[in-house]
Design a protein around this motif. Structure first.
Motif, mmCIF file in Angstrom:
data_model
loop_
_atom_site.group_PDB
_atom_site.id
_atom_site.type_symbol
_atom_site.label_atom_id
_atom_site.label_comp_id
_atom_site.label_asym_id
_atom_site.label_seq_id
_atom_site.Cartn_x
_atom_site.Cartn_y
_atom_site.Cartn_z
ATOM 1 N N PHE A 133 0.853 -1.184 0.000
ATOM 2 C CA PHE A 133 0.000 0.000 0.000
ATOM 3 C C PHE A 133 0.894 1.241 0.000
ATOM 4 C CE2 PHE A 133 -2.461 2.668 3.333
ATOM 5 C CZ PHE A 133 -3.026 3.466 2.372
ATOM 6 N N ASN B 261 -12.532 4.727 1.160
ATOM 7 C CA ASN B 261 -11.627 4.170 2.163
ATOM 8 C C ASN B 261 -12.106 4.590 3.554
ATOM 9 O OD1 ASN B 261 -8.857 3.289 3.307
ATOM 10 N ND2 ASN B 261 -9.023 5.429 3.964
ATOM 11 N N HIS C 82 -9.685 -3.283 7.888
ATOM 12 C CA HIS C 82 -8.443 -2.666 8.358
ATOM 13 C C HIS C 82 -8.213 -3.057 9.806
ATOM 14 C CE1 HIS C 82 -8.440 0.853 5.218
ATOM 15 N NE2 HIS C 82 -8.408 -0.358 4.673
ATOM 16 N N LEU D 244 4.873 3.694 8.604
ATOM 17 C CA LEU D 244 4.410 2.543 9.393
ATOM 18 C C LEU D 244 5.317 1.325 9.142
ATOM 19 C CD1 LEU D 244 0.539 3.172 9.160
ATOM 20 C CD2 LEU D 244 2.080 3.742 11.033
HETATM 21 O O1 AHR Z 1 -2.078 3.923 6.788
HETATM 22 C C1 AHR Z 1 -2.315 5.123 7.443
HETATM 23 C C2 AHR Z 1 -3.794 5.459 7.576
HETATM 24 O O2 AHR Z 1 -4.405 4.525 8.405
HETATM 25 C C3 AHR Z 1 -4.606 5.403 6.304
HETATM 26 O O3 AHR Z 1 -4.526 6.580 5.578
HETATM 27 C C4 AHR Z 1 -5.990 5.199 6.821
HETATM 28 O O4 AHR Z 1 -6.815 4.504 5.903
HETATM 29 C C5 AHR Z 1 -5.790 4.442 8.113
HETATM 30 O O5 AHR Z 1 -6.509 4.984 9.142
#
Ligand code: AHR
Length: 492
Positions: free
Chosen positions: A23, A172, A237, A349
């Motif tokens: 991603f 999203n 997510h 991240l």
């Molecule tokens: O990956 C960072 C953020 O985390 C993304 O922009 C969002 O979709 C999620 O909250």
């Protein structure tokens, strides 16, 4: 001694290679500097895209890449990112650090990146602040090959042929940064927006609805109830956040409590998937709709001194374990999970690569993805391991975690994680009635907080795995703690 059993005669689901996806968002230095440096940069590039990063991703066999966000997607107006660069709109990236986004990386550059890497593009459209027409026109711009306003605009911008995107996300995190919608409202919006994401020629879009936040089962229930027939995938997510958002701690400075807490949190992915899958099974027993885990990975405090809005974090052996465990889990759920995209590609991240000027570091997470590549498009095999628990009073985790698959050439890929921060474990591997004739493989191991830096980029690298002995068709291995091991077993 623990016992690990694989049944090579019982073939389960195919492990979609897209589980090994990534991603890339317009966030911090993921796109700019991490991937895109511009044609005039001194850093070696092809059409502005870093050659070192492309080579690393090719070696990883990266199958699919999601873009442009994330939260950024629901504020992204794609027409800002096409045409002559000097004329492109300069906007404020309000989600991520309030920095200027000059839109020099847009649709054409993203497809160029995917072309160079050889991966499938996965584009996420704007439901939160965009219109149905805007989304519809983007699909037309990318996919229409005949005479049409958007196809002609694409040609004018230098690309005659349609880009041919297949994977398309309709919004999203629509429950959060994507518009704070209720599932009922979003389901209706999803139905409307996706209607106008048209099919051009033979290219039938694979439409992915914005899915639940972690354990929000109600979201999945409503989406499945109201929109199953018009979606190909539903996303989920789930981030591994040690303790909670206030106490998650740093990426490289942590103790054993945090180690086990992190692994316990990451193992939650398994039960989360089962919970969401149980709902999906009720509405879609034939498993036509894929569960797409299009954001996952660790989320720590940013590195001291860096922009809090850039989400830059280092990556240690702890992240290698998180990667190994999650990939094992996705493999095991591959009858429903058919894509996953770790967050994120570069400098954000749980990144697979970190960059600093011309320097590039491959993280422990990168190495695990590469070691696991044998699972891509292989067939999941039943496997089980006898294992005790290890950890602290608050966070007990199984010592071992594994998955196994059968490759087209008949060999078995076995990946095993030893979750112990300290202790080695001996494991006897057997393949039922089939004797193991030979083995080879790699291991990533080290202190729990070991990591690679720009000055020492090879602190953590895979080593050849030698600690195994074959006897009577079984394989006895010793796995140091902590470690991630990937083996190829040839059967007699
Ligand atoms: O990956 C960072 C953020 O985390 C993304 O922009 C969002 O979709 C999620 O909250």
């Amino acid at each position: 001694m623990e016992y690990l059993h694989i049944d090579p005669e019982r073939k389960l689901s195919v492990i979609d290679k897209n589980i090994y996806g990534n991603f890339s968002e317009h966030l911090g230095h993921c796109i700019y500097e991490g991937v895109y440096v511009g044609e005039d940069s001194d850093i070696p590039n092809v059409n502005g895209i870093r050659t070192d990063v492309v080579e690393a991703l090719k070696a990883l066999k990266l199958p699919v890449l999601r873009w442009p966000g994330g939260c950024f997607a629901d504020e992204y107006h794609w027409k800002d990112g096409i045409g002559p660069k000097e004329e492109r709109a300069k906007i404020v990236n309000t989600h991520w650090g309030g920095v200027t986004e000059d839109n020099s990386f847009g649709t054409h550059e993203f497809f160029e990146l995917c072309r160079q890497v050889g991966c499938e593009p996965y584009v996420c459209g704007n439901v939160g602040s965009g219109t149905v027409r805007e989304m519809s026109e983007w699909v037309e711009y990318m996919n229409c090959d005949s005479v049409s306003p958007m196809a002609d605009l694409r040609r004018k911008n230098g690309h005659d042929e349609a880009f041919g995107v297949k994977y398309f996300g309709v919004g999203n995190e629509s429950w959060g940064c994507g518009g704070m919608m209720t599932p009922e409202y979003y389901a209706d919006e999803y139905r409307r927006y996706q209607t106008f994401c048209r099919r051009y020629g033979e290219n039938r879009l694979f439409k992915i609805a914005s899915g639940a936040n972690s354990g929000d089962l109600h979201w999945t229930e409503v989406l499945m109830q109201k929109a199953t027939r018009c979606m190909d995938g539903l996303s989920l997510h789930y981030y591994t956040v040690p303790y909670d958002w206030q106490k998650r701690g740093q990426a490289t400075v942590f103790d054993k409590d945090s180690w086990y807490e992190t692994l316990k949190k990451t193992l939650r992915m398994d039960s989360l998937l089962s919970e969401h899958e149980a709902i999906m099974d009720r509405y879609d027993p034939d498993k036509k709709v894929a569960l797409v885990v299009d954001e996952w990975g660790t989320w720590y405090d940013v590195e001291p001194g860096t922009n809090p809005g850039f989400l830059y974090q280092q990556n240690t052996i702890r992240d290698a374990l998180v990667a190994g465990i999650n990939l094992n889990i996705f493999n095991q759920h591959s009858d429903r999970v058919r894509m996953a995209n770790i967050a994120q590609l570069a400098n954000v991240l749980q990144a697979v690569v970190l960059t600093e000027g011309p320097k590039l570091v491959l993280t422990p997470t990168y190495h695990v993805f590469k070691m696991y590549a044998g699972h891509q498009d292989a067939t999941l095999l039943p496997s089980s391991v006898s294992t005790g628990c290890v950890g602290t009073e608050e966070a007990q985790v199984p010592k071992l975690h594994q998955s196994a698959s059968l490759a087209a050439d008949g060999s078995v890929t076995l990946t095993i994680c030893n979750l112990s921060a300290d202790d080695a474990e001996d494991v006897l591997v057997d393949c039922g009635g089939r004797a193991i004739a030979s083995f080879s493989g790699e291991i990533v191991t080290g202190a729990m907080d070991a990591y690679n830096t720009f000055d020492a980029p090879e602190n953590v690298v895979p080593q050849e795995f030698k600690d195994g002995v074959l006897k009577d068709g079984k394989l006895c291995i010793s796995l140091p703690g902590p470690s991630v091991v990937a083996l190829t077993l040839k059967l007699a």
